[in-house]
Design a protein around this motif. Structure first.
Motif, PDB file in Angstrom:
ATOM      1  N   GLY A 250      -6.175  30.724  75.581  1.00  0.00           N
ATOM      2  CA  GLY A 250      -7.012  29.584  75.300  1.00  0.00           C
ATOM      3  C   GLY A 250      -8.453  29.933  75.000  1.00  0.00           C
ATOM      4  N   SER A 251      -8.812  31.233  74.971  1.00  0.00           N
ATOM      5  CA  SER A 251     -10.165  31.602  74.604  1.00  0.00           C
ATOM      6  C   SER A 251     -10.390  31.312  73.133  1.00  0.00           C
ATOM      7  CB  SER A 251     -10.413  33.078  74.905  1.00  0.00           C
ATOM      8  OG  SER A 251      -9.507  33.878  74.170  1.00  0.00           O
ATOM      9  N   GLN A 252     -11.635  30.994  72.774  1.00  0.00           N
ATOM     10  CA  GLN A 252     -11.946  30.642  71.405  1.00  0.00           C
ATOM     11  C   GLN A 252     -12.058  31.901  70.550  1.00  0.00           C
ATOM     12  OE1 GLN A 252     -12.012  27.420  70.418  1.00  0.00           O
ATOM     13  NE2 GLN A 252     -11.353  27.041  72.511  1.00  0.00           N
ATOM     14  N   GLY A 253     -11.893  31.733  69.232  1.00  0.00           N
ATOM     15  CA  GLY A 253     -12.058  32.851  68.324  1.00  0.00           C
ATOM     16  C   GLY A 253     -10.912  32.967  67.365  1.00  0.00           C
ATOM     17  N   ALA A 254     -10.849  34.119  66.674  1.00  0.00           N
ATOM     18  CA  ALA A 254      -9.832  34.338  65.667  1.00  0.00           C
ATOM     19  C   ALA A 254      -8.467  34.537  66.322  1.00  0.00           C
ATOM     20  CB  ALA A 254     -10.193  35.562  64.830  1.00  0.00           C
ATOM     21  N   ALA A 255      -7.430  34.427  65.492  1.00  0.00           N
ATOM     22  CA  ALA A 255      -6.074  34.616  65.994  1.00  0.00           C
ATOM     23  C   ALA A 255      -5.872  36.063  66.430  1.00  0.00           C
ATOM     24  CB  ALA A 255      -5.067  34.250  64.904  1.00  0.00           C
ATOM     25  N   VAL A 256      -5.136  36.255  67.504  1.00  0.00           N
ATOM     26  CA  VAL A 256      -4.790  37.583  68.010  1.00  0.00           C
ATOM     27  C   VAL A 256      -3.324  37.565  68.400  1.00  0.00           C
ATOM     28  CG1 VAL A 256      -7.115  38.161  68.830  1.00  0.00           C
ATOM     29  CG2 VAL A 256      -5.526  36.987  70.359  1.00  0.00           C
ATOM     30  N   TRP A 257      -2.705  38.739  68.367  1.00  0.00           N
ATOM     31  CA  TRP A 257      -1.322  38.846  68.802  1.00  0.00           C
ATOM     32  C   TRP A 257      -1.255  38.912  70.320  1.00  0.00           C
ATOM     33  CZ3 TRP A 257       2.301  37.323  65.898  1.00  0.00           C
ATOM     34  CH2 TRP A 257       2.309  37.564  64.529  1.00  0.00           C
ATOM     35  N   LEU A 258      -0.480  38.042  70.903  1.00  0.00           N
ATOM     36  CA  LEU A 258      -0.121  38.160  72.311  1.00  0.00           C
ATOM     37  C   LEU A 258       1.101  39.057  72.422  1.00  0.00           C
ATOM     38  CD1 LEU A 258      -0.238  37.269  75.309  1.00  0.00           C
ATOM     39  CD2 LEU A 258       1.236  35.356  74.671  1.00  0.00           C
ATOM     40  N   ARG A 259       2.051  38.829  71.548  1.00  0.00           N
ATOM     41  CA  ARG A 259       3.262  39.656  71.464  1.00  0.00           C
ATOM     42  C   ARG A 259       3.453  39.991  69.986  1.00  0.00           C
ATOM     43  NH1 ARG A 259       8.364  36.611  73.311  1.00  0.00           N
ATOM     44  NH2 ARG A 259       7.586  36.894  75.427  1.00  0.00           N
ATOM     45  N   PRO A 260       2.983  41.168  69.533  1.00  0.00           N
ATOM     46  CA  PRO A 260       2.996  41.475  68.102  1.00  0.00           C
ATOM     47  C   PRO A 260       4.395  41.792  67.590  1.00  0.00           C
ATOM     48  CG  PRO A 260       2.212  43.365  69.346  1.00  0.00           C
ATOM     49  CD  PRO A 260       2.382  42.244  70.340  1.00  0.00           C
ATOM     50  N   PRO A 261       4.606  41.637  66.286  1.00  0.00           N
ATOM     51  CA  PRO A 261       5.877  42.061  65.697  1.00  0.00           C
ATOM     52  C   PRO A 261       6.013  43.570  65.789  1.00  0.00           C
ATOM     53  CG  PRO A 261       4.296  41.542  63.984  1.00  0.00           C
ATOM     54  CD  PRO A 261       3.656  41.125  65.277  1.00  0.00           C
ATOM     55  N   GLU A 262       7.233  44.032  65.869  1.00  0.00           N
ATOM     56  CA  GLU A 262       7.476  45.463  65.998  1.00  0.00           C
ATOM     57  C   GLU A 262       7.648  46.083  64.625  1.00  0.00           C
ATOM     58  OE1 GLU A 262      10.400  46.738  68.738  1.00  0.00           O
ATOM     59  OE2 GLU A 262      10.046  45.086  70.120  1.00  0.00           O
ATOM     60  N   PRO A 263       6.773  47.043  64.246  1.00  0.00           N
ATOM     61  CA  PRO A 263       6.937  47.698  62.948  1.00  0.00           C
ATOM     62  C   PRO A 263       8.279  48.410  62.862  1.00  0.00           C
ATOM     63  CG  PRO A 263       4.786  48.184  63.913  1.00  0.00           C
ATOM     64  CD  PRO A 263       5.602  47.517  64.983  1.00  0.00           C
ATOM     65  N   GLY A 264       8.903  48.323  61.704  1.00  0.00           N
ATOM     66  CA  GLY A 264      10.174  48.993  61.496  1.00  0.00           C
ATOM     67  C   GLY A 264      11.383  48.208  61.944  1.00  0.00           C
ATOM     68  N   HIS A 265      11.174  46.978  62.455  1.00  0.00           N
ATOM     69  CA  HIS A 265      12.290  46.159  62.898  1.00  0.00           C
ATOM     70  C   HIS A 265      12.318  44.864  62.082  1.00  0.00           C
ATOM     71  CE1 HIS A 265      11.715  48.850  66.316  1.00  0.00           C
ATOM     72  NE2 HIS A 265      12.951  48.561  66.687  1.00  0.00           N
ATOM     73  N   GLU A 266      13.514  44.392  61.778  1.00  0.00           N
ATOM     74  CA  GLU A 266      13.652  43.130  61.069  1.00  0.00           C
ATOM     75  C   GLU A 266      13.248  41.990  61.996  1.00  0.00           C
ATOM     76  OE1 GLU A 266      14.433  42.243  58.007  1.00  0.00           O
ATOM     77  OE2 GLU A 266      14.532  44.319  57.333  1.00  0.00           O
ATOM     78  N   VAL A 267      12.222  41.252  61.602  1.00  0.00           N
ATOM     79  CA  VAL A 267      11.714  40.206  62.481  1.00  0.00           C
ATOM     80  C   VAL A 267      12.752  39.118  62.719  1.00  0.00           C
ATOM     81  CG1 VAL A 267      10.694  38.830  60.620  1.00  0.00           C
ATOM     82  CG2 VAL A 267       9.731  38.703  62.920  1.00  0.00           C
ATOM     83  N   GLU A 268      13.619  38.867  61.733  1.00  0.00           N
ATOM     84  CA  GLU A 268      14.603  37.800  61.888  1.00  0.00           C
ATOM     85  C   GLU A 268      15.520  38.026  63.080  1.00  0.00           C
ATOM     86  OE1 GLU A 268      13.779  39.172  59.071  1.00  0.00           O
ATOM     87  OE2 GLU A 268      13.385  37.613  57.583  1.00  0.00           O
ATOM     88  N   ALA A 269      15.751  39.292  63.447  1.00  0.00           N
ATOM     89  CA  ALA A 269      16.659  39.589  64.548  1.00  0.00           C
ATOM     90  C   ALA A 269      16.113  39.119  65.887  1.00  0.00           C
ATOM     91  CB  ALA A 269      16.942  41.093  64.598  1.00  0.00           C
ATOM     92  N   SER A 270      14.804  38.900  65.983  1.00  0.00           N
ATOM     93  CA  SER A 270      14.212  38.517  67.261  1.00  0.00           C
ATOM     94  C   SER A 270      13.788  37.062  67.305  1.00  0.00           C
ATOM     95  CB  SER A 270      12.986  39.394  67.553  1.00  0.00           C
ATOM     96  OG  SER A 270      11.928  39.101  66.667  1.00  0.00           O
ATOM     97  N   LEU A 271      13.956  36.322  66.209  1.00  0.00           N
ATOM     98  CA  LEU A 271      13.441  34.961  66.149  1.00  0.00           C
ATOM     99  C   LEU A 271      14.442  33.947  66.687  1.00  0.00           C
ATOM    100  CD1 LEU A 271      11.708  34.895  62.648  1.00  0.00           C
ATOM    101  CD2 LEU A 271      10.694  35.338  64.885  1.00  0.00           C
ATOM    102  N   PRO A 272      13.984  33.034  67.546  1.00  0.00           N
ATOM    103  CA  PRO A 272      14.867  31.950  67.984  1.00  0.00           C
ATOM    104  C   PRO A 272      15.336  31.124  66.789  1.00  0.00           C
ATOM    105  CG  PRO A 272      12.910  32.077  69.379  1.00  0.00           C
ATOM    106  CD  PRO A 272      12.668  32.992  68.218  1.00  0.00           C
ATOM    107  N   ALA A 273      16.622  30.808  66.751  1.00  0.00           N
ATOM    108  CA  ALA A 273      17.211  30.070  65.637  1.00  0.00           C
ATOM    109  C   ALA A 273      18.360  29.225  66.157  1.00  0.00           C
ATOM    110  CB  ALA A 273      17.703  31.030  64.545  1.00  0.00           C
TER     111      ALA A 273
END
Length: 255
Positions: A178-201
């Motif tokens: 909740g701190s103000q400012g630009a967007a930051v990753w709390l849990r970043p995407p993993e390089p080299g992995h297909e993001v779709e495999a980890s997304l809720p669907a």
């Protein structure tokens, strides 16, 4: 301001995302050198486009196109934090019962913070499913500070997490949520992995291992949004009244 991101809003206070900094993106001298911030040679743009395969839009700042590789659920940071903690507890319990079923990164879908909002990345197409899913989960009649960003939407790209895109995940604590400012990753995407495999669907891909499916995620988030709304609705008495009430019931201070 141009570049308003289409969103599905639930509740009267749900936000509409707009592209921050879109005005003046083509102003002379804003980034005069090739490879400057937001330009084709920018390392942030390169990381998202070439390592993650996420499309961006031209011009600074770097903005990610939503609805191609992922959609976004936008919730209050307090509600999102509580929802993630609840899901993590459920994931830990599932691992203890069936440790072979879950991989090391299962359930770790990307999450970002911006100001007092949390952005949860979910499967593309989820924004269109949200109203019907909330109705099916019996949340449709209640005002929720919950919005979904889908096809045609934009979000500001958080900085690369670490020099090589493998920075430490930010701790999930009330102090930095909740701190103000630009967007930051709390849990970043993993390089080299297909993001779709980890997304809720809603599909079977979203229920692989202990990755939460979209229905479970939305139900958990909606529950926490409702809880936060009720807590905020409880008006606390003025500080002087609270202090007077405590004084009457407190023992005398000892010297």
């Amino acid at each position: 301001m141009t570049g308003t991101a289409p969103s599905v809003s639930v509740g009267p206070s749900a936000p509409v995302h707009r592209s921050v900094g879109a005005a003046g993106a083509d102003a002379p001298g804003a980034s005069g050198l090739p490879g400057g911030p937001g330009l084709p040679g920018d390392p942030v743009r390169h990381w998202y486009e070439n390592e993650q395969g996420w499309p961006t839009v031209p011009g600074p700042p770097v903005r990610l196109s939503v609805g191609v590789r992922f959609d976004v659920l936008d919730v209050p940071a307090e509600a999102g934090r509580a929802a993630l903690e609840r899901l993590e507890a459920q994931r830990s319990a599932a691992r203890s019962e069936a440790p072979r079923r879950a991989g090391p990164a299962a359930g770790g879908f990307p999450v970002a913070l911006r100001g007092g909002r949390m952005l949860l990345l979910v499967a593309a197409g989820s924004a269109e499913e949200l109203p019907g899913l909330l109705a099916w989960l019996e949340w449709g009649a209640l005002p929720l500070d919950l919005a979904a960003i889908g096809t045609g939407g934009l979000i500001d790209a958080p900085p690369i997490p670490g020099a090589a895109g493998r920075g430490a995940v930010r701790p999930l604590s009330p102090g930095n949520v909740g701190s103000q400012g630009a967007a930051v990753w709390l849990r970043p995407p993993e390089p080299g992995h297909e993001v779709e495999a980890s997304l809720p669907a809603l599909s079977a891909a979203g229920t692989r291992g202990d990755v939460p499916d979209l229905a479970r995620l939305v139900n958990t988030v909606a529950t926490q949004c409702h809880r936060v709304r009720l807590l905020r609705a409880r008006r606390r008495p003025p500080a002087g009244v609270r202090g007077a009430g405590r004084t009457e019931g407190q023992p005398l201070a000892r010297s």
